[in-house]
Enzyme design. Structure first.
Site, mmCIF file in Angstrom:
data_model
loop_
_atom_site.group_PDB
_atom_site.id
_atom_site.type_symbol
_atom_site.label_atom_id
_atom_site.label_comp_id
_atom_site.label_asym_id
_atom_site.label_seq_id
_atom_site.Cartn_x
_atom_site.Cartn_y
_atom_site.Cartn_z
ATOM 1 N N ASP A 135 0.753 -1.230 0.155
ATOM 2 C CA ASP A 135 -0.007 -0.092 -0.133
ATOM 3 C C ASP A 135 0.911 1.128 0.013
ATOM 4 O OD1 ASP A 135 0.663 -0.735 2.627
ATOM 5 O OD2 ASP A 135 -0.544 1.023 3.314
ATOM 6 N N ASP B 155 1.629 -17.351 -3.829
ATOM 7 C CA ASP B 155 2.230 -16.336 -4.820
ATOM 8 C C ASP B 155 1.048 -15.710 -5.738
ATOM 9 O OD1 ASP B 155 3.777 -14.666 -6.218
ATOM 10 O OD2 ASP B 155 4.637 -16.521 -7.289
ATOM 11 N N GLU C 262 2.560 -9.915 0.578
ATOM 12 C CA GLU C 262 2.814 -8.568 0.352
ATOM 13 C C GLU C 262 4.418 -8.180 0.664
ATOM 14 O OE1 GLU C 262 0.050 -5.912 2.592
ATOM 15 O OE2 GLU C 262 1.009 -4.103 1.971
ATOM 16 N N HIS D 276 1.759 -8.775 -3.480
ATOM 17 C CA HIS D 276 0.799 -7.882 -2.965
ATOM 18 C C HIS D 276 1.254 -6.440 -3.144
ATOM 19 C CE1 HIS D 276 -3.043 -6.737 -1.240
ATOM 20 N NE2 HIS D 276 -2.443 -5.784 -0.560
HETATM 21 O O1 9MR Z 1 3.418 -6.077 9.244
HETATM 22 C C1 9MR Z 1 2.257 -5.962 9.768
HETATM 23 C C2 9MR Z 1 1.856 -7.227 10.690
HETATM 24 O O2 9MR Z 1 2.719 -7.255 11.700
HETATM 25 C C3 9MR Z 1 0.477 -7.263 11.356
HETATM 26 O O3 9MR Z 1 -0.148 -8.413 11.987
HETATM 27 C C4 9MR Z 1 -0.566 -6.731 10.183
HETATM 28 C C5 9MR Z 1 -1.932 -6.630 10.757
HETATM 29 O O4 9MR Z 1 -2.183 -5.552 11.395
HETATM 30 O O5 9MR Z 1 -0.222 -5.535 9.532
HETATM 31 C C6 9MR Z 1 1.034 -5.579 8.887
HETATM 32 O O6 9MR Z 1 1.452 -4.511 8.469
HETATM 33 C C7 9MR Z 1 0.735 -3.798 7.124
HETATM 34 C C8 9MR Z 1 0.330 -2.522 7.535
HETATM 35 O O7 9MR Z 1 -0.638 -2.625 8.519
HETATM 36 C C9 9MR Z 1 -0.126 -1.659 6.319
HETATM 37 N N1 9MR Z 1 0.725 -1.765 5.190
HETATM 38 C C10 9MR Z 1 1.134 -3.344 4.764
HETATM 39 C C11 9MR Z 1 1.651 -3.887 5.981
HETATM 40 C C12 9MR Z 1 2.262 -5.489 5.518
HETATM 41 O O8 9MR Z 1 1.215 -6.225 5.319
#
Ligand code: 9MR
Ligand code: ZN
Length: 561
Positions: A177, A518, A527, A488
């Site tokens: 994102d 994948d 992601e 992602h």
């Molecule tokens: O890396 C983060 C992970 O530890 C959490 O469990 C998750 C849910 O809150 O969020 C991950 O971080 C994401 C962030 O909230 C938004 N940008 C993408 C991040 C990676 O997925």
């Protein structure tokens, strides 16, 4: 990354021809890049096997032959893994492995400069993540580019400023994102600057072909400055730091310049404020030899935030009402610990040392195996440990050292028990990043108390991430064998290049070792994120070969600059 009709025909054609080609056997799983000449060299074979051999890729000559000496049961994938060890082979070159009755591996290298190019690609990944500017990069014959994005960052509606814009441009997009989160910047910048402090001379050998490459600052620091410049805009006049700049909801898979939905500063948090203080204090130390004025500016910003927190000791979470994007909410105690440690490192002032030590005394384990954006205690401990200043409390220093050695031993033991030599036992969202971050503990342990097992285990962490795993695939886009094709990532999904943007470590198996997908929609396993790339950068930076003659063109040029 649209699958065009031509691409579809090509892949059908390839599938029909596949049985006739010398294709690699998927049961042979190893570091798809290869090995450094002096390291332990092992492949994992996921079916029964007794004998194997290594052959030169150019003329098929057999250069090593051996028995399988060792098999282990690998619990997280429920497989028995035969381990083929050919450590004695040290000659640089390109090879493949043949396992009797199984098949052959893909080609791999033995090369002292094995990790120079992957390091470059993964660092370039940070550059390609830049927000607020146009970026462009070549990789493997493709051009990855976007126009200046999010140039209107950001509105003040949620922080009592009305529907008014204030400059919050620059920084890196967080992940797949495009939002920007201070807490996640914390562990990212902290890990990268630790790489700089430990491996600066190696890192400086490799130019990154950045817009700033001609200035007098090392490229690595130029890249970090893009993030710090954004962070400095996240600080309020009284020292508090806004938690994030974000759209209200996640946007679609379009290039970032097409995402024109309004983005907002969100209210502050004490964790973001403490992380900010730690990062800017570290930046002051890193930039001081190159740009004194910038270093002073960073240090003053660090002090302002630290002082605010000192006067307001309670934890304050960000009020993220109205936002469904990333939260990164975390209790601030470890962040405050880290801020104290870094302000002490940057200034030598006893007050910061006292603050750190008082906090450290109340913590049982001064380090953890598992750390990351929600737990930056390790960064604080590393910094305290690596200082050469006097004045530290002997008892605390000993505890930190002992904990470091204990944790490093635990990491080695986890590696020993794993069929793919993965040095971390858990699987969760982003666990590949945690596998990479084991190399930070291992490298620092190796400095404090040299032990070759630490170094070998760090190499095993890399090996696992670039192919020695259940999938036999690299987890880094554009790097190694059979890498992720559908991360992602909104840029990869939103452009017209078939291959994804290169240089990004994907999250990895979740909830288990066999659950990686994948697929673009799998944000839980596929992601990409700055806080996972940073330890990957650290991991690779530790093995950059400075005296290499086999650097690719642009790297070679960078070295002679
Ligand atoms: O890396 C983060 C992970 O530890 C959490 O469990 C998750 C849910 O809150 O969020 C991950 O971080 C994401 C962030 O909230 C938004 N940008 C993408 C991040 C990676 O997925
Ligand atoms: Zn942007």
């Amino acid at each position: 990354m649209r699958l065009t009709r031509i691409a579809l025909y090509c892949s059908l054609f390839a599938a029909i021809l596949a049985p006739f080609a010398q294709s690699a056997d998927s049961d042979i799983r190893m570091n798809t890049l290869g090995f450094l000449p002096d390291q332990v060299k092992e492949a994992s074979i996921a079916v029964p096997c007794d004998r194997f051999s290594i052959h030169r890729a150019d003329d098929d000559a057999m250069v090593f032959e051996g028995d399988i000496q060792n098999s282990v049961y690998n619990a997280d994938t429920a497989e028995t893994i035969a381990l083929a060890n050919f450590s004695e082979l040290r000659d640089a070159g390109r090879y493949y492995l043949k396992a009797e009755g199984v098949g052959r591996s893909a080609e791999f290298a033995i090369d002292p400069a094995l990790y120079n190019q992957p390091y470059y690609t993964v660092m370039r990944g940070m550059y390609l993540w830049r927000c607020g500017t146009a970026v462009s990069g070549e990789h493997d014959g493709h051009t990855y580019a976007h126009q200046a994005c999010h140039v209107n960052d950001a509105y003040l509606d949620y922080v009592d400023g009305g529907h008014v814009l204030q400059d919050g441009t620059q920084g890196w997009h967080d992940a797949g994102d495009y939002n920007k989160y201070v807490v996640n910047a914390g562990v990212t910048v902290g890990t990268m600057l630790d790489a700089w402090f430990l491996f600066g001379p190696r890192i400086s050998q490799i130019g990154l072909d950045l817009p700033e490459s001609d200035n007098n600052i090392p490229d690595f620091l130029d890249e970090i400055r893009w993030e710090i410049d954004w962070l400095l805009k996240m600080q309020m006049d009284d020292g508090r730091v806004y938690h994030k700049v974000s759209t209200r909801a996640f946007g679609g898979f379009i290039l970032p310049e097409r995402e024109t939905t309004p983005r907002y500063f969100t209210p502050w948090s004490s964790a973001a404020t403490a992380d900010f203080a730690a990062m800017t204090a570290m930046a002051a130390r890193a930039f001081q030899p190159y740009d004194d004025a910038y270093a002073v500016r960073c240090l003053n910003a660090a002090k302002l935030s630290y002082n605010y927190l000192a006067e307001h000791p309670q934890n304050v979470n960000a009020d993220l009402d109205g936002f469904s994007t990333g939260a990164y909410q975390t209790n601030d105690s470890d962040d405050r610990l880290w801020a104290a440690a870094e302000l002490w490192r940057a200034t030598g002032d006893d007050a910061y040392l006292q603050d750190f030590e008082q906090r450290a005394r109340s913590i049982n384990n001064k380090l953890d195996v598992d750390w990351g954006w929600g737990n930056v205690k390790n960064l604080a401990a590393y910094s305290y440990l690596l200082s050469d200043a006097s004045g530290r409390d002997d008892a605390i220093l000993n505890d930190v050292k002992n904990d470091l050695i204990r944790i490093a031993g635990q990491i080695v033991k986890t590696r020993d028990g794993h069929g793919y030599r993965r040095p971390f036992a858990n699987y969760y969202w982003g666990c590949n990043g945690t596998v990479a971050s084991q190399t930070v503990t291992l490298q620092i342990a190796n400095l404090i108390s040299p032990n070759d097992e630490y170094r070998q285990t760090a190499l095993d962490a890399i090996g696992h991430l670039v192919g020695r795993n259940y999938y036999g695939r690299s987890f880094i886009t554009g790097v190694g064998g059979n890498p992720p094709m559908n991360p992602h990532d909104r840029r990869s999904g939103g452009d017209t290049v078939r291959e994804p943007w290169p240089g990004y470590l994907v999250g990895g198996g979740w909830p288990g070792a066999k659950d990686w997908l994948d697929r673009q929609e799998s944000y839980q396993t596929n992601e990409i994120a700055i806080n996972w790339n940073a330890p990957m950068i650290f991991a690779l930076a530790g093995f950059i070969e400075p005296e290499s003659s086999s650097l690719p063109g642009s790297l070679q040029k960078a070295m002679t600059r």
